[in-house]
Design an enzyme around this catalytic site. Structure first.
Site, mmCIF file in Angstrom:
data_model
loop_
_atom_site.group_PDB
_atom_site.id
_atom_site.type_symbol
_atom_site.label_atom_id
_atom_site.label_comp_id
_atom_site.label_asym_id
_atom_site.label_seq_id
_atom_site.Cartn_x
_atom_site.Cartn_y
_atom_site.Cartn_z
ATOM 1 N N ASN A 7 0.882 -1.165 0.000
ATOM 2 C CA ASN A 7 0.000 0.000 0.000
ATOM 3 C C ASN A 7 0.921 1.217 0.000
ATOM 4 O O ASN A 7 1.506 1.568 1.026
ATOM 5 C CB ASN A 7 -0.865 -0.053 1.270
ATOM 6 N N ARG A 103 -2.669 -2.246 -3.437
ATOM 7 C CA ARG A 103 -3.891 -1.477 -3.270
ATOM 8 C C ARG A 103 -3.788 -0.290 -4.220
ATOM 9 O O ARG A 103 -2.824 0.486 -4.162
ATOM 10 C CB ARG A 103 -3.964 -0.978 -1.838
ATOM 11 N N HIS A 193 -13.064 2.849 -0.288
ATOM 12 C CA HIS A 193 -13.114 1.841 0.792
ATOM 13 C C HIS A 193 -13.753 0.543 0.315
ATOM 14 O O HIS A 193 -14.246 -0.246 1.131
ATOM 15 C CB HIS A 193 -13.930 2.345 2.006
ATOM 16 N N LEU A 222 -15.395 3.267 9.470
ATOM 17 C CA LEU A 222 -15.127 4.517 10.179
ATOM 18 C C LEU A 222 -13.681 4.540 10.670
ATOM 19 O O LEU A 222 -13.352 3.972 11.707
ATOM 20 C CB LEU A 222 -16.078 4.656 11.380
ATOM 21 N N ARG A 254 -12.073 15.724 7.001
ATOM 22 C CA ARG A 254 -12.893 16.086 5.843
ATOM 23 C C ARG A 254 -14.305 16.463 6.301
ATOM 24 O O ARG A 254 -14.856 15.832 7.200
ATOM 25 C CB ARG A 254 -12.996 14.925 4.855
ATOM 26 N N MET A 297 -10.464 10.558 16.981
ATOM 27 C CA MET A 297 -11.689 10.315 17.743
ATOM 28 C C MET A 297 -11.393 9.911 19.176
ATOM 29 O O MET A 297 -12.074 10.347 20.106
ATOM 30 C CB MET A 297 -12.527 9.239 17.032
ATOM 31 N N ASN A 349 -13.606 0.282 17.668
ATOM 32 C CA ASN A 349 -13.178 0.568 19.052
ATOM 33 C C ASN A 349 -14.050 1.532 19.842
ATOM 34 O O ASN A 349 -14.025 1.495 21.068
ATOM 35 C CB ASN A 349 -11.758 1.148 19.026
ATOM 36 N N GLU A 400 -8.151 -5.417 5.047
ATOM 37 C CA GLU A 400 -8.034 -5.131 3.615
ATOM 38 C C GLU A 400 -6.861 -5.886 2.994
ATOM 39 O O GLU A 400 -6.950 -6.372 1.875
ATOM 40 C CB GLU A 400 -7.869 -3.619 3.410
HETATM 41 P P1 ADP Z 1 -7.105 4.826 8.846
HETATM 42 O O1 ADP Z 1 -8.365 5.284 8.189
HETATM 43 O O2 ADP Z 1 -5.973 5.796 8.730
HETATM 44 O O3 ADP Z 1 -6.746 3.376 8.539
HETATM 45 P P2 ADP Z 1 -7.997 3.794 11.397
HETATM 46 O O4 ADP Z 1 -8.947 2.831 10.777
HETATM 47 O O5 ADP Z 1 -6.846 3.248 12.158
HETATM 48 O O6 ADP Z 1 -7.445 4.868 10.398
HETATM 49 O O7 ADP Z 1 -8.867 4.714 12.374
HETATM 50 C C1 ADP Z 1 -8.304 5.809 13.044
HETATM 51 C C2 ADP Z 1 -9.366 6.395 13.966
HETATM 52 O O8 ADP Z 1 -9.784 5.378 14.895
HETATM 53 C C3 ADP Z 1 -8.853 7.566 14.787
HETATM 54 O O9 ADP Z 1 -9.832 8.599 14.830
HETATM 55 C C4 ADP Z 1 -8.697 6.946 16.175
HETATM 56 O O10 ADP Z 1 -8.838 7.877 17.208
HETATM 57 C C5 ADP Z 1 -9.844 5.966 16.185
HETATM 58 N N1 ADP Z 1 -9.675 4.999 17.265
HETATM 59 C C6 ADP Z 1 -8.744 4.023 17.370
HETATM 60 N N2 ADP Z 1 -8.864 3.388 18.575
HETATM 61 C C7 ADP Z 1 -9.882 3.981 19.229
HETATM 62 C C8 ADP Z 1 -10.501 3.810 20.513
HETATM 63 N N3 ADP Z 1 -10.089 2.876 21.360
HETATM 64 N N4 ADP Z 1 -11.540 4.600 20.834
HETATM 65 C C9 ADP Z 1 -11.956 5.550 19.985
HETATM 66 N N5 ADP Z 1 -11.429 5.783 18.777
HETATM 67 C C10 ADP Z 1 -10.408 5.016 18.391
#
Ligand code: ADP
Length: 418
Positions: A7, A103, A193, A222, A254, A297, A349, A400
């Site tokens: 990737n 990818r 996605h 998300l 965004r 988040m 999460n 993925e």
């Molecule tokens: P990407 O789209 O770059 O692959 P990820 O799928 O890893 O990103 O998602 C990143 C998001 O997930 C961030 O906003 C991060 O804060 C959130 N995140 C990861 N772990 C937690 C958690 N335990 N609680 C809340 N949000 C989480």
């Protein structure tokens, strides 16, 4: 078959080495043998390599060293994979890496599935650069880097983020602007996605013991980027991202949907160029823009819990509200759904985000199991609604890279994709 999954971003390369074949896929037992990232390519790069040999603890090595370009990055990855330090069983020479899966972000209208890469495919990916100027050139760099380091004889496969959405009907993918703009410039909704939505759909149907055409679900990816996908009888029939990943849900940086007239108004009021506004909407908006604090988040939820910060609370509220509205609209578009699946860093999460979104959805028969929702945070597949809930809600960690490895295997062996 040992498959390298790549990737490639503008200054980073993420990789996994996966072991897969028809039998392993059938048994859902294909495995990741190693993975890692090279960040800040072009200067003093940060390298993180990890191996997961059977029955052993994960081994991690970190270093910083100059990596000039993507070809040098791929060269470093391959040399490490066959090294004693990595210690990957059965891999002692480059001949052991039998195929490479990439990818690729944008396949435009040209690609409806994953394909073996040849000169014609490279040309088509180049033609899609206009649609994804930030991503496709980096993906191509990865393809050329592998050609250079492994030689042209090693098969490479392109797996597109857009391909799963090729089943969108015309009335869902067109914008209501003059039709000739679509004819002349292919301005339409493509969606992204797709690899994640397809993987989640596949896992759901495996868990539920259903055939592909029996799967009617909503998939919510998300992460930093966020998108929703309406999957009807196994096919994507609508998705929230559009011509670019800017449309749809509120995301980390965004804005998602907004009145297009806002663009001219900002230009006028703030004296910004179109390019600057594009940056503002892609990089300075969403959770970051509303909260003024962070795009992350987890950090926002901590802030809400610890300080009740008003704008952090508002950002989370807006994120959840937009998501709820989209779920409602996809339920309407599909005449209901059997399940909703949450995935991605936030989807997997953030139990409190899921709860906010699913609260007060009794109208469509969703009954959250609060305890199950709280527990579903450790990267495991879990159902978070009660037995009585008319729509089942699941958390399914996305993978993925595994899907890219599987598609690569199937494309190389000329097997149909699933
Ligand atoms: P990407 O789209 O770059 O692959 P990820 O799928 O890893 O990103 O998602 C990143 C998001 O997930 C961030 O906003 C991060 O804060 C959130 N995140 C990861 N772990 C937690 C958690 N335990 N609680 C809340 N949000 C989480």
């Amino acid at each position: 078959m040992k498959i390298l999954v790549l990737n490639c971003g503008s200054s980073s390369v993420k990789f996994q080495l996966a072991e897969t074949d028809a039998e392993l896929i059938e048994q859902n037992k294909d495995r990741v043998l190693a993975e890692g990232t090279l960040e800040r390519i072009g200067g003093e790069a940060l390298l993180t390599f990890e191996t997961m040999n059977d029955g052993e603890e994960k081994r991690t090595s970190r270093s910083a060293e100059p990596v000039r370009d993507h070809a040098a990055a791929v060269d470093k990855i391959l040399k490490w994979l066959i090294s004693k330090e990595a210690g990957i069983k059965g891999l002692t020479s480059l001949a052991g890496v039998e195929a490479v899966g990439h990818r690729v972000v944008h396949g435009g209208e040209a690609f409806s599935s994953s394909v073996k890469i040849d000169a014609g495919v490279i040309k088509q990916i180049e033609l899609c650069i206009e649609l994804a100027p930030l991503h496709n050139p980096q993906n191509l760099k990865g393809i050329f880097a592998v050609q250079k380091t492994l030689g042209e004889a090693v098969p490479q496969v392109a797996v597109f983020d857009t391909a799963f959405h090729h089943t969108l009907p015309e009335h869902a993918y067109l914008y209501a602007i003059p039709y000739q703009l679509y004819r002349r410039h292919k301005i339409r909704r493509y969606g992204f996605h797709g690899i994640s939505h397809r993987y989640v759909g596949f896992r759901y149907r495996t868990i539920a013991g259903k055939e592909k055409d029996e799967v009617t679900i909503i998939s919510a990816h998300l992460g930093n980027g966020c998108s929703l996908c309406a999957i009807k009888r196994g096919d994507s029939i609508d998705t929230s991202m559009g011509l670019t990943p800017l449309e749809g849900l509120v995301m980390g940086t965004r804005s998602g949907d907004l009145d297009p007239a806002v663009v001219e108004y900002i230009a006028h009021k703030e004296g910004l160029t179109l390019g600057e506004i594009q940056t503002l909407l892609n990089k300075e908006s969403g959770l970051l823009g509303v909260s003024g604090l962070t795009n992350d988040m987890r950090e926002l939820l901590d802030e809400v819990r610890d300080t009740h910060d008003r704008r952090a609370t508002l950002a989370v509220q807006m994120f959840c509200y937009r998501l709820k509205k989209y779920i409602g609209s996809y339920l309407a578009a599909m005449n209901g759904a059997a399940a909703i699946v949450f995935t991605g860093g936030i989807g997997e999460n953030a139990a409190s985000v899921r709860e906010k979104v699913l609260n007060e959805m009794q109208w469509c028969g969703i009954e959250l199991d609060k305890a199950a929702n709280e527990k579903a945070v450790k990267g495991a597949e879990a159902r978070i609604t009660t037995e009585a809930s008319r729509i089942a809600v699941w958390v399914i960690p996305t993978n993925e890279e595994l899907l890219i490895a599987r598609d690569t295997f199937r494309a190389v062996m000329n097997l149909p994709q699933k």
